[in-house]
Design a protein around this motif. Structure first.
Motif, PDB file in Angstrom:
ATOM      1  N   LEU A  25       7.927   2.637   1.946  1.00 32.45           N
ATOM      2  CA  LEU A  25       8.072   2.317   0.850  1.00 32.45           C
ATOM      3  C   LEU A  25       9.776   2.587   0.568  1.00 32.45           C
ATOM      4  O   LEU A  25      10.493   1.770  -0.076  1.00 32.45           O
ATOM      5  N   SER A  26       9.893   3.825   0.607  1.00 29.91           N
ATOM      6  CA  SER A  26      11.217   4.452   0.071  1.00 29.91           C
ATOM      7  C   SER A  26      12.329   3.885   1.061  1.00 29.91           C
ATOM      8  O   SER A  26      13.162   3.664   0.934  1.00 29.91           O
ATOM      9  N   GLY A  27      11.747   3.239   2.377  1.00 32.25           N
ATOM     10  CA  GLY A  27      13.021   2.765   2.734  1.00 32.25           C
ATOM     11  C   GLY A  27      13.087   1.651   2.549  1.00 32.25           C
ATOM     12  O   GLY A  27      14.096   1.433   2.851  1.00 32.25           O
ATOM     13  N   LEU A  28      12.495   0.686   1.857  1.00 31.30           N
ATOM     14  CA  LEU A  28      12.320  -0.607   1.786  1.00 31.30           C
ATOM     15  C   LEU A  28      12.935  -0.677   0.105  1.00 31.30           C
ATOM     16  O   LEU A  28      14.342  -1.460   0.289  1.00 31.30           O
ATOM     17  N   ARG A  29      12.675   0.498  -0.547  1.00 29.06           N
ATOM     18  CA  ARG A  29      14.040   0.383  -1.833  1.00 29.06           C
ATOM     19  C   ARG A  29      15.001   1.152  -1.588  1.00 29.06           C
ATOM     20  O   ARG A  29      15.828   0.065  -2.114  1.00 29.06           O
ATOM     21  N   ALA A  87       0.877  -1.082   0.315  1.00 32.48           N
ATOM     22  CA  ALA A  87      -0.182  -0.385  -0.354  1.00 32.48           C
ATOM     23  C   ALA A  87       0.389   1.180  -0.180  1.00 32.48           C
ATOM     24  O   ALA A  87       1.748   1.238   0.297  1.00 32.48           O
ATOM     25  N   ALA A  88       0.337   2.612  -0.447  1.00 30.17           N
ATOM     26  CA  ALA A  88       0.966   3.698  -0.764  1.00 30.17           C
ATOM     27  C   ALA A  88       1.401   3.983   0.527  1.00 30.17           C
ATOM     28  O   ALA A  88       2.440   5.119   0.664  1.00 30.17           O
ATOM     29  N   ASP A  89       0.446   3.765   1.835  1.00 27.53           N
ATOM     30  CA  ASP A  89       1.198   4.788   2.689  1.00 27.53           C
ATOM     31  C   ASP A  89       1.664   2.961   3.964  1.00 27.53           C
ATOM     32  O   ASP A  89       1.091   3.391   5.318  1.00 27.53           O
ATOM     33  N   PHE A  90       2.053   2.640   3.960  1.00 25.39           N
ATOM     34  CA  PHE A  90       3.364   1.185   4.382  1.00 25.39           C
ATOM     35  C   PHE A  90       3.545   2.141   5.205  1.00 25.39           C
ATOM     36  O   PHE A  90       4.017   2.705   5.545  1.00 25.39           O
ATOM     37  N   ILE A  91       3.192   1.002   6.497  1.00 22.44           N
ATOM     38  CA  ILE A  91       3.782   1.224   8.131  1.00 22.44           C
ATOM     39  C   ILE A  91       5.262   0.561   8.069  1.00 22.44           C
ATOM     40  O   ILE A  91       5.163  -0.323   7.894  1.00 22.44           O
ATOM     41  N   GLU A  92       6.386   0.722   8.776  1.00 26.85           N
ATOM     42  CA  GLU A  92       7.605   0.002   8.394  1.00 26.85           C
ATOM     43  C   GLU A  92       8.054   0.200   9.508  1.00 26.85           C
ATOM     44  O   GLU A  92       7.919   1.118  10.731  1.00 26.85           O
TER      45      GLU A  92
END
Length: 256
Positions: free
Chosen positions: A46-50, A32-37
């Motif tokens: 998502l930027s963190g995972l990328r 999801a665009a609002d993914f929470i890590e």
């Protein structure tokens, strides 16, 4: 495409494409665009995972167990290329409307087999046909009495005696070994204190508990996978890791 997949299939596919194929297009397909890590290893979103995947050219993951319970899916396995040595432990995902919306993990360095010859990942893989709600209720009752309240004789009441199989690198099989180990830690001032269970994933004979507590006053996250057989706790895998003091600064959502 992801709408046609079960939560288990969705998470397993996303996890494999992202962390073994290192295909960051999986982020748009499955997350999801609002993914929470929540992982202390990754920046939020998502930027963190990328960024993580792009910075780890040798990254691969070997999944050993995949469990589904409602909107939660847990993967138990082994990472290489994420740190200087392989890491083993658990990834826990929450799915909403066919997209991954949240992730927690508990990872520890891979260690040699314990005194009983068991590794952090070997043992039964399939959850079987056990009654997951009965097993969840048993594990929560055992966990509360034995670990949260600190009455280690609970292992004698709830576990499978000397046939209790232990996958922790520091402890051999049997309830006597685990009780002696925990009591020695407490005596040395490094006892494992548990405060609460945050969530659990139950399927068949398996119940994963995600909880928190302290060791020698330092906050820790506990991931513990229990296997229940014939009404007794028969097996344990775990990953226990310290929570960084600055986790709130790193992740506005907190590690839990």
């Amino acid at each position: 495409m992801s709408q046609t997949l079960s939560n288990r299939e969705l998470v397993a596919k996303a996890h494999y494409e992202l962390f073994t194929l290192r295909d960051t297009s999986a982020l748009e397909k499955y997350f999801a665009a609002d993914f929470i890590e929540h992982s202390p290893l990754v920046a939020d979103g998502l930027s963190g995972l990328r960024e993580l995947v792009q910075s780890c050219p040798d990254l691969k993951h070997e999944a050993r167990r995949v469990l589904q319970d409602g909107d939660l899916v847990a993967i138990h396995g082994r990472f290489v290329g994420l740190d200087e040595q392989p890491l083993v432990g658990f990834d826990l995902y929450r799915v909403r409307d066919g997209k991954i919306v949240e992730h927690w993990d508990g990872l520890v360095p891979e260690a040699a087999p314990n005194a009983s010859g068991r590794t952090q990942l070997d043992g039964p893989v399939e959850p079987g046909n056990g009654d997951k709600e009965k097993n969840r209720e048993l594990v929560w009752r055992f966990f509360t009495e034995t670990l949260i309240k600190g009455d280690y004789t609970g292992f004698e009441r709830y576990a499978n005696g000397e046939n209790f199989h232990q996958h922790s690198p520091d402890i051999a099989d049997g309830v006597k070994a685990v009780i002696a180990f925990l009591e020695q830690l407490r005596k040395d001032g490094h006892g494992l204190e548990y405060s609460r269970i945050h969530r659990s994933v139950a399927e068949g004979e398996f119940v994963l508990t995600h909880s928190e507590g302290t060791i020698a006053g330092e906050r820790h996250a506990y991931f513990e996978l229990w296997r229940v057989e014939n009404g007794k706790v028969a097996e344990l895998w775990d990953a226990i890791a310290p929570v960084p003091e600055d986790d709130q600064a790193l992740h506005k959502h907190g590690i839990f």
